[in-house]
Design a protein around this motif. Structure first.
Motif, PDB file in Angstrom:
ATOM      1  N   ASP A   1       3.349  54.330  23.067  1.00 42.45           N
ATOM      2  CA  ASP A   1       3.840  55.603  22.553  1.00 42.45           C
ATOM      3  C   ASP A   1       4.365  55.428  21.134  1.00 42.45           C
ATOM      4  O   ASP A   1       4.493  54.313  20.625  1.00 42.45           O
ATOM      5  N   THR A   2       4.667  56.540  20.503  1.00 43.67           N
ATOM      6  CA  THR A   2       5.058  56.516  19.089  1.00 43.67           C
ATOM      7  C   THR A   2       6.339  55.732  18.863  1.00 43.67           C
ATOM      8  O   THR A   2       6.449  54.957  17.904  1.00 43.67           O
ATOM      9  N   ILE A   3       7.327  55.929  19.749  1.00 43.46           N
ATOM     10  CA  ILE A   3       8.605  55.230  19.584  1.00 43.46           C
ATOM     11  C   ILE A   3       8.399  53.717  19.635  1.00 43.46           C
ATOM     12  O   ILE A   3       8.965  52.969  18.839  1.00 43.46           O
ATOM     13  N   GLU A   4       7.571  53.255  20.556  1.00 47.45           N
ATOM     14  CA  GLU A   4       7.291  51.824  20.667  1.00 47.45           C
ATOM     15  C   GLU A   4       6.589  51.307  19.415  1.00 47.45           C
ATOM     16  O   GLU A   4       6.898  50.218  18.915  1.00 47.45           O
ATOM     17  N   ALA A   5       5.643  52.083  18.885  1.00 46.65           N
ATOM     18  CA  ALA A   5       4.932  51.668  17.675  1.00 46.65           C
ATOM     19  C   ALA A   5       5.883  51.568  16.488  1.00 46.65           C
ATOM     20  O   ALA A   5       5.819  50.606  15.702  1.00 46.65           O
ATOM     21  N   ILE A   6       6.776  52.548  16.348  1.00 55.09           N
ATOM     22  CA  ILE A   6       7.751  52.517  15.246  1.00 55.09           C
ATOM     23  C   ILE A   6       8.672  51.310  15.389  1.00 55.09           C
ATOM     24  O   ILE A   6       9.018  50.641  14.407  1.00 55.09           O
ATOM     25  N   TYR A   7       9.063  51.017  16.617  1.00 58.91           N
ATOM     26  CA  TYR A   7       9.924  49.852  16.855  1.00 58.91           C
ATOM     27  C   TYR A   7       9.205  48.565  16.429  1.00 58.91           C
ATOM     28  O   TYR A   7       9.807  47.692  15.789  1.00 58.91           O
TER      29      TYR A   7
ATOM     30  N   LYS B   1      10.429  46.034  13.344  1.00 58.34           N
ATOM     31  CA  LYS B   1      10.656  44.603  13.541  1.00 58.34           C
ATOM     32  C   LYS B   1       9.780  43.781  12.604  1.00 58.34           C
ATOM     33  O   LYS B   1      10.232  42.783  12.034  1.00 58.34           O
ATOM     34  N   PHE B   2       8.527  44.190  12.439  1.00 56.95           N
ATOM     35  CA  PHE B   2       7.605  43.429  11.602  1.00 56.95           C
ATOM     36  C   PHE B   2       8.056  43.429  10.142  1.00 56.95           C
ATOM     37  O   PHE B   2       8.003  42.394   9.465  1.00 56.95           O
ATOM     38  N   PHE B   3       8.513  44.581   9.650  1.00 51.71           N
ATOM     39  CA  PHE B   3       8.908  44.691   8.242  1.00 51.71           C
ATOM     40  C   PHE B   3      10.393  44.396   8.023  1.00 51.71           C
ATOM     41  O   PHE B   3      10.865  44.439   6.884  1.00 51.71           O
ATOM     42  N   HIS B   4      11.124  44.156   9.112  1.00 49.72           N
ATOM     43  CA  HIS B   4      12.556  43.862   9.016  1.00 49.72           C
ATOM     44  C   HIS B   4      13.316  44.995   8.327  1.00 49.72           C
ATOM     45  O   HIS B   4      14.137  44.762   7.429  1.00 49.72           O
ATOM     46  N   ILE B   5      13.015  46.206   8.741  1.00 48.73           N
ATOM     47  CA  ILE B   5      13.738  47.361   8.213  1.00 48.73           C
ATOM     48  C   ILE B   5      14.203  48.219   9.383  1.00 48.73           C
ATOM     49  O   ILE B   5      13.675  48.127  10.493  1.00 48.73           O
ATOM     50  N   ASN B   6      15.177  49.051   9.113  1.00 47.75           N
ATOM     51  CA  ASN B   6      15.722  49.919  10.158  1.00 47.75           C
ATOM     52  C   ASN B   6      14.674  50.934  10.599  1.00 47.75           C
ATOM     53  O   ASN B   6      13.957  51.498   9.777  1.00 47.75           O
ATOM     54  N   LYS B   7      14.595  51.182  11.904  1.00 49.39           N
ATOM     55  CA  LYS B   7      13.614  52.147  12.411  1.00 49.39           C
ATOM     56  C   LYS B   7      13.863  53.545  11.862  1.00 49.39           C
ATOM     57  O   LYS B   7      12.960  54.380  11.822  1.00 49.39           O
ATOM     58  N   ASN B   8      15.092  53.818  11.425  1.00 50.44           N
ATOM     59  CA  ASN B   8      15.406  55.133  10.871  1.00 50.44           C
ATOM     60  C   ASN B   8      14.765  55.359   9.500  1.00 50.44           C
ATOM     61  O   ASN B   8      14.822  56.473   8.968  1.00 50.44           O
ATOM     62  N   MET B   9      14.155  54.321   8.932  1.00 51.00           N
ATOM     63  CA  MET B   9      13.436  54.476   7.665  1.00 51.00           C
ATOM     64  C   MET B   9      12.118  55.223   7.870  1.00 51.00           C
ATOM     65  O   MET B   9      11.527  55.722   6.913  1.00 51.00           O
TER      66      MET B   9
ATOM     67  N   ARG C   1      10.596  54.255   0.740  1.00 44.61           N
ATOM     68  CA  ARG C   1      10.528  53.185  -0.263  1.00 44.61           C
ATOM     69  C   ARG C   1       9.984  51.856   0.262  1.00 44.61           C
ATOM     70  O   ARG C   1      10.594  50.795   0.090  1.00 44.61           O
ATOM     71  N   VAL C   2       8.843  51.944   0.917  1.00 48.78           N
ATOM     72  CA  VAL C   2       8.089  50.743   1.287  1.00 48.78           C
ATOM     73  C   VAL C   2       6.707  50.890   0.662  1.00 48.78           C
ATOM     74  O   VAL C   2       6.045  51.906   0.852  1.00 48.78           O
ATOM     75  N   LYS C   3       6.274  49.887  -0.074  1.00 50.05           N
ATOM     76  CA  LYS C   3       5.006  49.991  -0.791  1.00 50.05           C
ATOM     77  C   LYS C   3       3.820  49.949   0.165  1.00 50.05           C
ATOM     78  O   LYS C   3       3.857  49.301   1.209  1.00 50.05           O
TER      79      LYS C   3
END
Length: 677
Positions: free
Chosen positions: A236-242, A246-254, A275-277
């Protein structure tokens, strides 16, 4: 004339296979994105388990059936046919339709070189264009900042008396941002005097009464958000965002998105990230499994929940038994007359206590009863979970249950943590530990239950035609949106922007205007304190149903705004757009009969029918507005139960069992065979 269903039984399938696109029936269908339900749209997120039983401490063996949630009617009297929905998750493809009506598709995994060049040019301009900034700093200030920038000390600060002129203050902040890459600025007051404090980046402090968070470097003039297509398989979308966070080491709220998509499907949707390229995002394609990112572009604004027009579905039904004539007749009826816009079974959970019963207790302020419904034992779970729940019910030992409960049961765990923190009887505060979106799942489940019940009664008594007193509207329902304090947030925490200072209201049908409308113009409100109700018998039914549950329309204006319901409007009948279908023959059930976006990129051949095949499949393509359930469209043509409990009985790979679900399904099948004869 509408046709009545039999209130068939539902439940959850338990068998799953392995491998890409494989696995037994796990969910009944999808819904076009519903921003109210996180992980909805047939996209419940992992751990959103709820339920209980009628008698305290006893296991309840009955599973949910369509009639329990008000789903009883059909539009057409055309015969249905049997088929398996989602035998493989590759049999269900969902493409988002954006707010401009464009289909969201993954077509390119690479970053456009012109996009990279444009970003580099913007970055190159940062240190070159100092026009308009001269004279902002005095020579002494410039010397201090030059030294500070060359030797950024986290313990050092420079305070500059803030200029009175706003333009000058803005230029001063711009000087620091553009000319001093290791520094950042912020404003604060001290003894009623305003200062600008300069600190080393990431070393802002609370001494000024304001906390500076380090922000990603980003060139001026480039959109702050990278918008891209997220393609995912069987998550699901929430799992994909999580996984991305984790992969980019940024907060999921980004990350921000317009709505959640199904888990057991191939789906494509737009996502924005702050602000992620694009080049960094594209790197995930080499490492993440069942996720692909592409079609990158920079934009000024993030996506918000509900910022879409709908979804395009490609659905394969397998093990089809109907003749070609029966199938074509059913689909032509769907194309011409549409389907009843019921909230589907996945809206109400899959256990013996549906979400709406928990929601009812929350609306009544019975937090203890609502909490116990969530934590009580229920049928169909593994033995260790059953014993875990029974032990809690007997001793009410929250710590013991929390230590034994698997982490994926996040609702139960959050509630238990709240009871431990606030006291074993303080359920009202304990519920605050549950994510707000999830709490609202229960509340909106109750709204949906009332709406379904009213719709069925409306169709039984008045049929498929408008009547005097009905509410009608021919335009876009977004123009009727109310400002709902309970709009849930996504991973980004944003709520749907539904404020509308010039809100329109539906028209009320009169004798004079009756001939101007069709059943497709008729609306029914989801119960709330800030909507109109039909000015006929239908309006009174809301009052009756609420009263039976100890509620009133006025009482929905709860003093606790978290549980207040303003209400909104929903169409009674929905016509699918651009409906297409095609029959296939096959012998191997693992044969893929759809083409995903990724398949098209990889130039895989288009599936074809096997002339020697011994099994029939039906591929259906259709577009639905947001918040519409594809299951309910399939229900209209199949005339069979859309629940997973019934669907698993159609799957020859599943061995029969003696569970409560299996017993109920057997009873249902016997009833259907009797009615057929």
């Amino acid at each position: 004339m509408t046709r009545r269903g039999k209130g068939r039984f539902g439940g959850r399938g338990h068998w799953r296979g392995r491998g890409r696109g494989r696995g037994g029936y796990g969910r009944t269908s999808s819904e076009s994105v519903d921003p109210e339900v996180p992980g909805s749209q047939g996209a419940e997120t992992e751990g959103t388990e709820e339920g209980g039983q009628e008698e305290q401490g006893e296991m309840e063996g009955t599973v949910l059936k369509e009639g329990d949630v008000g789903i009883t009617e059909y539009i057409s009297s055309t015969p249905g046919f049997r088929a398996i929905i989602k035998l493989r998750y590759s049999d269900f493809i969902v493409n988002e339709i954006d707010e401009e009506g464009k289909l969201v598709k993954l077509t390119n995994l690479d970053v456009d070189p012109t996009l990279i060049q444009a970003m580099e040019e913007k970055e190159g301009e940062e240190g070159e264009d100092d026009s308009g900034l001269e004279g902002v700093l005095s020579p002494e200030q410039k010397e201090m900042l030059d030294d500070f920038n060359a030797n950024p000390d986290g313990n050092r600060t420079i305070d500059i008396c803030s200029p009175d002129d706003k333009d000058t203050r803005t230029k001063l902040h711009k000087v620091v941002k553009e000319l001093y890459k290791n520094l950042e600025s912020d404003s604060f007051f001290e003894n009623e005097t305003k200062f600008i404090r300069i600190t080393a980046k990431g070393k802002g402090n609370r001494a000024a009464g304001h906390f500076n968070r380090q922000r990603p470097e980003w060139p001026t003039g480039c959109g702050n958000y990278c918008r891209f297509v997220l393609y995912k398989e069987n998550m699901d979308t929430i799992e994909a965002i999580y996984k991305l966070s984790k992969f980019f080491h940024i907060n999921k709220n980004m990350f921000q998105f317009a709505g959640t998509k199904d888990k057991r499907a191939f789906t494509s949707q737009d996502v924005t990230v702050y602000r992620v390229k694009a080049e960094r995002l594209a790197s995930a394609n080499r490492h993440l499994y069942q996720i692909r990112l592409g079609n990158f572009r920079y934009v000024d604004r993030p996506l918000k929940l509900g910022q879409l027009s709908g979804n395009r579905f490609t659905i394969v039904l397998r093990e089809v038994t109907g003749s070609e004539e029966v199938i074509n007749t059913a689909l032509e009826s769907l194309k011409t007359h549409g389907f009843i816009n019921y909230f589907g079974m996945q809206r109400f959970g899959t256990t013996s206590i549906p979400t709406y019963t928990v929601g009812k207790e929350l609306l009544r302020g019975n937090f203890k009863e609502a909490g116990e419904l969530i934590l009580q034992p229920r049928a169909g779970e593994k033995e260790y979970l059953t014993q875990c729940r029974k032990s809690w019910w007997k001793d009410k030992n929250c710590m013991q249950m929390l230590s034994a409960l698997p982490r994926k049961y996040n609702i139960e765990r959050a509630l238990l943590e709240g009871l431990i923190k606030y006291g074993e009887n303080n359920y009202a505060n304990a519920f605050q530990m549950i994510h707000r979106n999830t709490r609202m799942l229960y509340i909106h489940g109750y709204q949906s239950y009332i709406w379904n019940c009213v719709v069925s009664r409306r169709l039984k008594e008045f049929g498929l035609k408008p009547v005097v007193g009905d509410l009608v509207y021919k335009g876009d329902l977004k123009d009727l949106a109310t400002k709902d304090e309970n709009q849930p947030s996504g991973a980004n925490g944003n709520t749907e922007d539904s404020s509308n200072s010039s809100r329109l209201t539906p028209a009320v049908v009169t004798e004079e205007t009756l001939s101007q409308y069709t059943i497709q113009d008729v609306l029914l409100p989801l119960p709330g304190f800030d909507v109109l109700y039909p000015e006929n018998k239908v309006g009174m039914w809301y009052t009756e149903l609420l009263a039976a549950d100890g509620l009133t329309v006025e009482g929905l204006k709860n003093p606790n705004k978290q549980y207040a319901l303003t209400g909104r409007y929903r169409r009674l009948i929905v016509l699918p757009n651009d409906l297409k279908w095609q029959l296939y023959m096959y012998s191997d059930y693992t044969k893929q009969l759809t083409q995903s976006d990724l398949d098209l990129i990889q130039e895989k051949p288009e599936p074809t029918s096997d002339p020697d095949g011994n099994t029939k499949a039906l591929k259906i393509e259709l577009s639905l507005p947001q918040s519409c359930y594809a299951t309910m469209a399939l229900r209209e043509i199949l005339k069979i139960d859309t629940s997973s409990a019934y669907q698993i009985t159609l799957n020859p790979s599943i061995k029969p069992d003696q569970s409560a679900t299996a017993e109920v399904v057997t009873e249902t099948q016997n009833q259907q065979q009797t009615s057929d004869t």
